[in-house]
Design a protein around this motif. Structure first.
Motif, PDB file in Angstrom:
ATOM      1  N   THR A   1       8.966  45.902  16.190  1.00 37.20           N
ATOM      2  CA  THR A   1       9.159  44.456  16.141  1.00 37.20           C
ATOM      3  C   THR A   1       8.606  43.923  14.823  1.00 37.20           C
TER       4      THR A   1
ATOM      5  N   SER B   1       8.710  29.371  15.313  1.00 37.70           N
ATOM      6  CA  SER B   1       8.723  30.547  16.181  1.00 37.70           C
ATOM      7  C   SER B   1      10.085  30.673  16.839  1.00 37.70           C
ATOM      8  N   ALA B   2      10.320  31.802  17.484  1.00 35.96           N
ATOM      9  CA  ALA B   2      11.586  32.028  18.178  1.00 35.96           C
ATOM     10  C   ALA B   2      11.819  30.979  19.267  1.00 35.96           C
ATOM     11  N   GLN B   3      10.755  30.514  19.896  1.00 32.46           N
ATOM     12  CA  GLN B   3      10.898  29.506  20.952  1.00 32.46           C
ATOM     13  C   GLN B   3      11.550  28.230  20.434  1.00 32.46           C
TER      14      GLN B   3
ATOM     15  N   LEU C   1      16.084  36.393  22.773  1.00 34.62           N
ATOM     16  CA  LEU C   1      15.444  35.123  23.123  1.00 34.62           C
ATOM     17  C   LEU C   1      15.128  35.057  24.610  1.00 34.62           C
TER      18      LEU C   1
ATOM     19  N   ARG D   1      12.058  36.641  25.533  1.00 33.69           N
ATOM     20  CA  ARG D   1      10.896  35.816  25.207  1.00 33.69           C
ATOM     21  C   ARG D   1      10.788  34.596  26.125  1.00 33.69           C
TER      22      ARG D   1
ATOM     23  N   LEU E   1      12.880  35.791  14.323  1.00 36.39           N
ATOM     24  CA  LEU E   1      13.378  36.637  15.413  1.00 36.39           C
ATOM     25  C   LEU E   1      14.027  37.867  14.797  1.00 36.39           C
TER      26      LEU E   1
ATOM     27  N   GLU F   1      14.249  43.444  19.150  1.00 38.31           N
ATOM     28  CA  GLU F   1      13.639  42.683  20.239  1.00 38.31           C
ATOM     29  C   GLU F   1      14.494  42.682  21.500  1.00 38.31           C
ATOM     30  N   SER F   2      15.786  42.879  21.357  1.00 40.71           N
ATOM     31  CA  SER F   2      16.608  42.979  22.566  1.00 40.71           C
ATOM     32  C   SER F   2      16.458  44.359  23.191  1.00 40.71           C
TER      33      SER F   2
END
Length: 327
Positions: A122, A139-141, A165, A168, A216, A221-222
């Motif tokens: 990551t 951030s990704a959020q 996403l 997360r 991201l 991350e997936s």
């Protein structure tokens, strides 16, 4: 790569119905001979993916298997699979989402070898979602409800962005994806016409040099070590020329091993193989290449495609993956 894969699939079906396309050279069980290599036409995306094949050619790794590759980088994206189905190309490089989508539509293709893989780290991969230096997105959020550039709609970009996403805990329902070519994304992002951009190398490194920030890393991350790329052939060709397919699989495996054992050598060769500057070649995060396909990755992508409405999710991997392509 701006064309819709649905259009590509329809085009391929029309070619089949019309009976068009070059001959595959007839049926033959003879193994290719390195003293008189079999000429293979293959379509692949310009940049690092094509450089992989060219590196194998330069090192004589495909010739050792009796193959002489003619690599066409002009026919990228949506043109690859129709070109393989019609017989214009013996092999073609395409991302796994495109291949699975084509298979779900009944196109007669076989996945014969793996292409690129994500890393297992990551924050360190060859694909990332970037935002502008002064963006309020930290951030990704913060990507929830935002406008994100991808190179092709309803393909591997938006599928892996959504999957990463959601992992997360981010609500992806309000995200708007905008189709742009990779080379155009940074300027569009800088102008504020999109909130974020999904890039691959060398554009990730170029963007970071200009102050754009990654928030991201969709592939890793997936699913860590996600299989991203693949090589396909028509089912007809696989059935008629199994020894050529086997030789190609061995050439891919040998090239993957050569790069894994000497990544510095590949980086040094990159500027002479493709339009990559020496500086970018040394800085960019390289994909990973492996000898065999990862069936877990293919199952993962098929499930996500079904979840996001790209297919019904019922793709017969046993039928799609050719003999020798996976463990």
């Amino acid at each position: 790569m701006h064309s819709s894969l649905r259009l590509a699939a329809s085009s391929a079906l029309m070619l089949l119905l019309a009976g068009c396309g070059a001959s595959s050279g007839g049926s033959s069980n003879a193994a290719p001979d390195s003293s008189k290599p079999t000429v293979i036409k293959i379509a692949e995306t310009a940049g690092v993916p094509a450089a992989f094949l060219e590196y194998g050619e330069e090192k004589g790794l495909f010739k050792a298997q009796g193959l002489d590759l003619e690599i066409d980088t002009a026919a990228g994206g949506a043109a690859v699979i129709p070109g393989v189905v019609s017989g214009n190309y013996q092999f073609g490089g395409s991302n796994t989402t495109s291949v699975l989508l084509a298979a779900s539509k009944g196109l007669p293709i076989s996945l014969v070898a793996p292409g690129t893989f994500a890393t297992d780290k990551t924050d360190e991969d060859f694909s990332a979602v970037l935002v502008a230096k002064d963006s309020p997105i930290t951030s990704a959020q913060d990507l929830a409800g935002k406008k994100i550039a991808v190179n092709t709609l309803k393909n591997i970009g938006d599928v892996t962005i959504k999957a990463a996403l959601e992992a997360r805990g981010v609500d992806t329902s309000g995200i708007q994806f905008v189709e742009l070519g990779f080379p155009d994304m940074l300027a569009t992002l800088d102008a504020g016409r999109v909130d974020a951009a999904w890039e691959i190398e060398p554009f990730v490194s170029l963007g970071r040099e200009q102050g754009f920030r990654p928030v991201l890393w969709p592939y890793v991350e997936s699913k860590p070590s996600l299989q991203v790329g693949s090589y396909v052939a028509s089912t007809k060709y696989v059935n008629e020329r199994p020894k050529v397919v086997e030789a190609f699989q061995k050439g891919v495996a040998a090239t993957a091993e050569a790069i894994a054992s000497d990544p510095a050598g590949f980086r040094t060769a990159l500027p002479t193989l493709q339009k990559v500057t020496p500086e970018a070649a040394q800085k960019m995060i390289l994909p990973v290449w492996q000898a065999k396909c990862d069936l877990d990755s293919l199952s993962f992508m098929a499930e996500k495609m079904g979840k996001y409405g790209l297919s019904d999710g019922k793709i017969d991997l046993d039928k799609l993956v050719a003999s020798g392509a996976a463990e």
